[in-house]
Motif scaffolding. Structure first.
Motif: not given
Lengths: 129, 93
Positions: A101-103, B32-37, B83-84
């Motif tokens: 959400a923050e990115s 697709p996003t870094t957070q998905d991986r 995630s930080k």
């Protein structure tokens, strides 16, 4: 050391089938979580299924392991591991979703409130990814 | 005696968990996003902890539980740290 279970005793029969049930439910919920992580449309929905269903599946499987060990220190160890997973897994998923959400990762939603369009957009978006 | 040896039940469950973990690599590669991986790797790490615990019961090696606990700690730490780091001055927790 797992002692073999003798099924002559009723309690031991119950324990055996409780172990099998816990392991089956653990595999089932982890399967649901895997399907969710693979097929849901965006990162927020995936974080939702990863935090809830996967935690439940891991909890069931670890409960089965703890039941199988019986009264020895390895069982206490497994229960502590279960509590640790129960606390940290949703926390990690929450942190990942918040970092998304923050990115500025946009959730798959309609522009202004139209629910039908939102569902259609979510489905097409989910299939293209 | 039981209809199936209890060790075989644990080994079969561990094999199913391994299959699910391999399937999860798709999201870790494609996502697709870094957070998905990151999320896929996090779920995979949880699966690994469960597999280690199942093998501790199935192979009768209770020291696998120590490895599983350390793995769970490092998995949590990795998720929070990455995630930080993917957010500028992020306070994600």
């Amino acid at each position: 050391m797992i002692e073999p279970i003798a099924l002559q005793s009723t309690l031991e029969t119950v324990r055996f089938w409780a172990i099998v049930l816990c392991l089956g439910l653990g595999v089932f919920f982890t399967l649901v979580s895997t399907v969710g992580v693979l097929r849901l449309p965006d990162i927020y929905a995936r974080a939702h299924t990863a935090s809830q269903t996967d935690t439940l599946g891991a909890g069931f499987a670890l409960a089965g392991v703890a039941l199988a060990f019986g009264w020895q220190h390895a069982a206490v160890y497994t229960v502590l591991l279960l509590f640790f997973v129960f606390i940290t897994n949703p926390t990690a998923a929450h942190a990942i979703a918040r970092s998304a959400a923050e990115s500025d990762v946009e959730p798959v939603l309609a522009e202004e409130g139209e629910a039908d369009d939102a569902e259609v957009a979510a489905e097409t978006e989910g299939e293209t990814r | 005696m039981t209809p199936v040896p209890l060790e075989d039940v644990f080994l079969a469950a561990a094999a199913l968990f391994v299959v699910l973990a391999i399937v999860l690599f798709y999201r870790a590669v494609v996502g697709p996003t870094t957070q998905d991986r990151l999320l896929a790797v996090n779920v995979l790490g949880t699966n690994t902890v469960v597999i280690l615990a199942l093998l501790a019961a199935g192979l009768d090696q209770s020291w696998f539980l120590d490895v599983a606990l350390i793995y769970a700690l490092l998995n949590f730490l990795m998720s929070i740290a990455i995630s930080k780091f993917t957010v500028d001055r992020g306070g994600v927790l």
